[in-house]
Design a protein around this motif. Structure first.
Motif, PDB file in Angstrom:
ATOM      1  N   ASP A 101      -5.879   1.208  -8.646  1.00  0.00           N
ATOM      2  CA  ASP A 101      -5.321   0.143  -7.257  1.00  0.00           C
ATOM      3  C   ASP A 101      -6.446  -0.362  -6.647  1.00  0.00           C
ATOM      4  OD1 ASP A 101      -3.304  -0.866  -5.870  1.00  0.00           O
ATOM      5  OD2 ASP A 101      -2.612   0.903  -5.281  1.00  0.00           O
ATOM      6  N   CYS A 102      -7.199  -1.263  -7.016  1.00  0.00           N
ATOM      7  CA  CYS A 102      -8.220  -1.746  -6.623  1.00  0.00           C
ATOM      8  C   CYS A 102      -8.619  -2.057  -5.126  1.00  0.00           C
ATOM      9  CB  CYS A 102      -8.803  -3.088  -7.520  1.00  0.00           C
ATOM     10  SG  CYS A 102     -10.262  -3.387  -7.080  1.00  0.00           S
ATOM     11  N   LEU A 103      -7.628  -2.952  -4.723  1.00  0.00           N
ATOM     12  CA  LEU A 103      -7.784  -3.181  -3.284  1.00  0.00           C
ATOM     13  C   LEU A 103      -7.181  -2.262  -2.235  1.00  0.00           C
ATOM     14  CD1 LEU A 103      -7.753  -7.101  -3.216  1.00  0.00           C
ATOM     15  CD2 LEU A 103      -9.743  -5.420  -3.358  1.00  0.00           C
ATOM     16  N   ASN A 104      -6.519  -1.446  -2.662  1.00  0.00           N
ATOM     17  CA  ASN A 104      -6.045  -0.045  -1.981  1.00  0.00           C
ATOM     18  C   ASN A 104      -6.886   1.121  -2.090  1.00  0.00           C
ATOM     19  OD1 ASN A 104      -3.566  -1.122  -0.860  1.00  0.00           O
ATOM     20  ND2 ASN A 104      -2.391  -0.806  -2.860  1.00  0.00           N
ATOM     21  N   HIS A 105      -8.047   1.100  -2.999  1.00  0.00           N
ATOM     22  CA  HIS A 105      -9.281   1.721  -3.151  1.00  0.00           C
ATOM     23  C   HIS A 105      -8.569   3.147  -3.358  1.00  0.00           C
ATOM     24  CE1 HIS A 105     -11.351  -1.554  -1.019  1.00  0.00           C
ATOM     25  NE2 HIS A 105     -10.326  -1.393  -0.289  1.00  0.00           N
ATOM     26  N   ARG A 106      -8.134   3.210  -4.568  1.00  0.00           N
ATOM     27  CA  ARG A 106      -7.074   4.610  -4.812  1.00  0.00           C
ATOM     28  C   ARG A 106      -6.868   4.379  -6.402  1.00  0.00           C
ATOM     29  NH1 ARG A 106      -1.472   3.909  -1.620  1.00  0.00           N
ATOM     30  NH2 ARG A 106      -0.619   2.178  -3.101  1.00  0.00           N
ATOM     31  N   VAL A 107      -6.694   5.535  -6.869  1.00  0.00           N
ATOM     32  CA  VAL A 107      -6.010   5.773  -8.223  1.00  0.00           C
ATOM     33  C   VAL A 107      -4.701   6.281  -8.044  1.00  0.00           C
ATOM     34  CG1 VAL A 107      -6.154   6.472 -10.446  1.00  0.00           C
ATOM     35  CG2 VAL A 107      -8.134   5.552  -9.378  1.00  0.00           C
ATOM     36  N   GLN A 108      -3.352   5.540  -8.663  1.00  0.00           N
ATOM     37  CA  GLN A 108      -2.246   6.254  -8.510  1.00  0.00           C
ATOM     38  C   GLN A 108      -1.937   6.873 -10.174  1.00  0.00           C
ATOM     39  OE1 GLN A 108       0.854   4.917  -6.201  1.00  0.00           O
ATOM     40  NE2 GLN A 108      -0.035   2.937  -5.878  1.00  0.00           N
ATOM     41  N   ARG A 109      -1.051   8.015  -9.851  1.00  0.00           N
ATOM     42  CA  ARG A 109      -0.727   8.527 -11.260  1.00  0.00           C
ATOM     43  C   ARG A 109       0.997   8.646 -11.194  1.00  0.00           C
ATOM     44  NH1 ARG A 109      -0.755  15.170 -12.222  1.00  0.00           N
ATOM     45  NH2 ARG A 109      -0.796  14.967 -14.648  1.00  0.00           N
ATOM     46  N   ILE A 110       1.247   8.098 -12.439  1.00  0.00           N
ATOM     47  CA  ILE A 110       2.682   8.009 -12.758  1.00  0.00           C
ATOM     48  C   ILE A 110       3.211   8.804 -13.860  1.00  0.00           C
ATOM     49  CG2 ILE A 110       4.412   6.159 -13.223  1.00  0.00           C
ATOM     50  CD1 ILE A 110       2.433   4.219 -12.221  1.00  0.00           C
TER      51      ILE A 110
ATOM     52  N   SER B 257       0.817  -1.409  -0.189  1.00  0.00           N
ATOM     53  CA  SER B 257      -0.003  -0.114  -0.127  1.00  0.00           C
ATOM     54  C   SER B 257       0.772   1.346  -0.168  1.00  0.00           C
ATOM     55  CB  SER B 257      -0.941  -0.020   1.330  1.00  0.00           C
ATOM     56  OG  SER B 257      -0.236   0.061   2.539  1.00  0.00           O
ATOM     57  N   GLU B 258       2.293   1.007  -0.086  1.00  0.00           N
ATOM     58  CA  GLU B 258       2.914   2.324  -0.200  1.00  0.00           C
ATOM     59  C   GLU B 258       2.771   2.974  -1.610  1.00  0.00           C
ATOM     60  OE1 GLU B 258       4.847   3.493   2.082  1.00  0.00           O
ATOM     61  OE2 GLU B 258       4.170   1.725   3.490  1.00  0.00           O
ATOM     62  N   ILE B 259       3.171   4.319  -1.782  1.00  0.00           N
ATOM     63  CA  ILE B 259       3.239   5.090  -2.903  1.00  0.00           C
ATOM     64  C   ILE B 259       3.617   4.202  -4.284  1.00  0.00           C
ATOM     65  CG2 ILE B 259       5.364   5.860  -2.695  1.00  0.00           C
ATOM     66  CD1 ILE B 259       2.042   7.731  -3.816  1.00  0.00           C
ATOM     67  N   ASP B 260       4.437   3.546  -4.205  1.00  0.00           N
ATOM     68  CA  ASP B 260       4.836   2.732  -5.375  1.00  0.00           C
ATOM     69  C   ASP B 260       4.595   1.346  -5.495  1.00  0.00           C
ATOM     70  OD1 ASP B 260       6.749   1.985  -3.328  1.00  0.00           O
ATOM     71  OD2 ASP B 260       8.339   2.139  -4.818  1.00  0.00           O
ATOM     72  N   GLU B 261       3.648   1.025  -4.726  1.00  0.00           N
ATOM     73  CA  GLU B 261       2.888  -0.526  -4.552  1.00  0.00           C
ATOM     74  C   GLU B 261       1.647  -0.317  -4.884  1.00  0.00           C
ATOM     75  OE1 GLU B 261       5.832  -2.220  -1.056  1.00  0.00           O
ATOM     76  OE2 GLU B 261       4.030  -1.390  -0.604  1.00  0.00           O
TER      77      GLU B 261
ATOM     78  N   HIS C 133      -2.022  10.001  -5.613  1.00  0.00           N
ATOM     79  CA  HIS C 133      -3.165   9.251  -5.546  1.00  0.00           C
ATOM     80  C   HIS C 133      -4.433   9.843  -5.444  1.00  0.00           C
ATOM     81  CE1 HIS C 133      -2.497   8.364  -1.296  1.00  0.00           C
ATOM     82  NE2 HIS C 133      -3.761   8.393  -1.392  1.00  0.00           N
ATOM     83  N   PHE C 134      -5.361   9.626  -6.111  1.00  0.00           N
ATOM     84  CA  PHE C 134      -6.883   9.985  -5.844  1.00  0.00           C
ATOM     85  C   PHE C 134      -7.551   9.000  -4.964  1.00  0.00           C
ATOM     86  CE2 PHE C 134      -4.980  11.687  -9.749  1.00  0.00           C
ATOM     87  CZ  PHE C 134      -5.444  13.007  -9.757  1.00  0.00           C
ATOM     88  N   GLY C 135      -8.150   9.316  -4.183  1.00  0.00           N
ATOM     89  CA  GLY C 135      -9.309   8.536  -3.279  1.00  0.00           C
ATOM     90  C   GLY C 135      -8.607   7.623  -2.197  1.00  0.00           C
ATOM     91  N   ASN C 136      -9.422   7.261  -1.263  1.00  0.00           N
ATOM     92  CA  ASN C 136      -9.157   6.173  -0.233  1.00  0.00           C
ATOM     93  C   ASN C 136     -10.493   5.408  -0.045  1.00  0.00           C
ATOM     94  OD1 ASN C 136     -10.605   7.865   1.822  1.00  0.00           O
ATOM     95  ND2 ASN C 136      -9.047   9.278   1.413  1.00  0.00           N
ATOM     96  N   LYS C 137     -10.543   4.301   0.770  1.00  0.00           N
ATOM     97  CA  LYS C 137     -11.563   3.600   1.076  1.00  0.00           C
ATOM     98  C   LYS C 137     -12.785   4.227   1.894  1.00  0.00           C
ATOM     99  CE  LYS C 137     -13.015  -0.870   2.829  1.00  0.00           C
ATOM    100  NZ  LYS C 137     -13.930  -1.261   1.775  1.00  0.00           N
ATOM    101  N   GLY C 138     -13.862   4.145   1.245  1.00  0.00           N
ATOM    102  CA  GLY C 138     -15.181   4.927   1.838  1.00  0.00           C
ATOM    103  C   GLY C 138     -16.111   5.013   0.799  1.00  0.00           C
ATOM    104  N   ASN C 139     -17.191   5.618   1.185  1.00  0.00           N
ATOM    105  CA  ASN C 139     -18.279   5.955   0.227  1.00  0.00           C
ATOM    106  C   ASN C 139     -18.648   7.531   0.261  1.00  0.00           C
ATOM    107  OD1 ASN C 139     -19.733   6.020   2.658  1.00  0.00           O
ATOM    108  ND2 ASN C 139     -21.117   4.290   2.470  1.00  0.00           N
ATOM    109  N   GLY C 140     -17.855   8.067   0.911  1.00  0.00           N
ATOM    110  CA  GLY C 140     -17.974   9.660   0.905  1.00  0.00           C
ATOM    111  C   GLY C 140     -17.501  10.271  -0.246  1.00  0.00           C
ATOM    112  N   ASN C 141     -17.742  11.679  -0.605  1.00  0.00           N
ATOM    113  CA  ASN C 141     -17.190  12.400  -1.788  1.00  0.00           C
ATOM    114  C   ASN C 141     -15.533  12.249  -1.658  1.00  0.00           C
ATOM    115  OD1 ASN C 141     -19.643  13.109  -2.305  1.00  0.00           O
ATOM    116  ND2 ASN C 141     -19.622  15.153  -1.271  1.00  0.00           N
ATOM    117  N   GLY C 142     -15.009  11.799  -2.806  1.00  0.00           N
ATOM    118  CA  GLY C 142     -13.627  11.719  -3.046  1.00  0.00           C
ATOM    119  C   GLY C 142     -13.263  10.436  -2.387  1.00  0.00           C
TER     120      GLY C 142
END
Length: 405
Positions: A155-164, A132-136, A174-183
């Motif tokens: 990055d499906c099971l880290n619940h985010r989108v990484q930009r390279i 779950s690190e920035i490059d994983e 990265h964009f997002g984190n786990k949850g159902n709120g905005n963002g």
């Protein structure tokens, strides 16, 4: 060769296996019709149950083959050939500005980048272990490029989108984190970009989440009232968002503001023309044609911009031109890239008019507009045997009469 029993037109080639009737459990007692005599679809008639079977929905199919010379088609890339990888390819994307294309290797938690101008050679792999690190990554699913030579990874099971940044090969943010709120995101799958927007198929939240790329901030969501489990997402030349829904078995088309424009499909799984079955991936070309990785049907379904089915190609199998759970799909010009998940490979197709070509080791494959099948080198022996059987069957009565006399 064999003649159509209706019009005596010479058929091109019949697939190496005799077509068999599902209802008659493979008795192989069939009459072959050519495409022209069966409404353009091609079919066979079982003599046991007197049932017509459409070519593309039969276990064994009648195929037309037309060998055509071509030197521009590439052989399929198999994931096991890259660093001894035995992962499963999911999302595939092509760059908007150069010859790069990328594949998400789901089970090896990495993303491979290739260069089509260098015979599709591997140029870079990002990620090497689950984390779950920035490059994983943890089960990466979707990939996308923007106009600034950056690669985005769902990055499906880290619940985010990484930009390279592909210029410096560095992870930016990265964009997002786990949850159902905005963002927040829950198991994102498909992603795409358009101008300064990042669109994410927020699968388990049943919506599309939108982020502003330059400001790295949340922008909006839409689709909550229509979507079940959105998987693939693409943008057409009218800036409309096309979303394929794995749960609802259809494609939704939205305006850039998130208003529903059209729905393609029946919202129930099926293999008939115009139906989808647990489809994962979607892409659109410059002419507005929509390509869907119709996963459980093991084919690619193509629709025009009005939602009419124009053609399908592929069926279940492991030979060249067949699929086993296609997941991701991307289009660049007349080239179509398909991630063939359980066959652990990417297959690249070229379109010429309405005909589909596929090549491996210099052999070119032809798919008729309504056809689905291909043929490999060893199938020629089966074809020859089949021709001999058909000829002998046709003249069997005369042979028996001659022998007894």
């Amino acid at each position: 060769m064999d003649d159509c029993i209706r019009c005596n037109k010479l058929l091109n080639i019949i697939e190496g296996k005799l077509p068999s009737c599902d209802r008659c459990e493979g008795n192989n007692q069939v009459i072959v019709f050519c495409c022209q005599c069966d409404g353009g679809e091609g079919a066979f008639l079982c003599e046991v149950c007197n049932t017509h079977h459409c070519r593309q929905y039969s276990e064994h199919r009648v195929a037309q083959l037309n060998i055509q010379p071509s030197s521009v088609i590439r052989k399929p890339w198999k994931m096991k050939e890259i660093a001894n990888s035995r992962g499963e390819p999911w999302g595939v994307a092509v760059s908007k500005t150069n010859s790069l294309w990328a594949v998400a290797d789901n089970t090896n938690h990495c993303v491979h980048v290739f260069d089509s101008s260098c015979d599709d050679q591997l140029v870079k792999t990002f990620g090497s272990r689950v984390g779950s690190e920035i490059d994983e990554f943890n089960s990466p699913e979707g990939v996308a490029f923007d106009d600034n030579n950056c690669l985005y990874v769902a990055d499906c099971l880290n619940h985010r989108v990484q930009r390279i940044d592909l210029t410096s090969n560095t992870f930016l943010h990265h964009f997002g984190n786990k949850g159902n709120g905005n963002g927040q995101l829950d198991s994102p799958h498909g992603i795409t970009t358009h101008n300064d927007r990042l669109y994410v198929a927020d699968t388990e939240n049943g919506r599309i989440s939108v982020f502003c790329i330059s400001s790295k901030t949340f922008y909006s969501t839409f689709g909550e009232q229509q979507l079940g489990k959105p998987h693939g997402i693409a943008v057409n030349n009218q800036a409309q968002l096309l979303v394929v829904d794995y749960k609802n078995h259809c494609v939704y088309i939205f305006t850039p503001q998130g208003d529903l424009v059209k729905k393609i499909g029946t919202e129930s799984p099926g293999s008939e023309k115009g139906q989808l079955s647990y489809a994962y991936g979607i892409a659109v070309d410059l002419n507005g044609f929509i390509y869907v990785a119709d996963s459980i049907n093991h084919r690619v379904s193509v629709f025009d911009s009005d939602g009419n089915t124009t053609e399908c190609f592929g069926s279940r199998g492991s030979d060249s031109g067949y699929f086993n759970m296609p997941c991701g799909i991307a289009v660049r010009g007349d080239m179509v890239y398909v991630s063939d998940r359980y066959n652990k490979r990417i297959q690249i197709f070229k379109q010429s008019g309405h005909d589909w070509y596929y090549s491996q080791s210099g052999h070119d494959w032809y798919y008729s507009q309504s056809g689905h099948d291909c043929q490999s080198d060893h199938d020629w022996y089966y074809s020859l045997l089949l021709i001999c059987i058909l000829v002998c069957s046709y003249y069997m009565e005369d042979i028996c009469t001659w022998y007894t006399s």
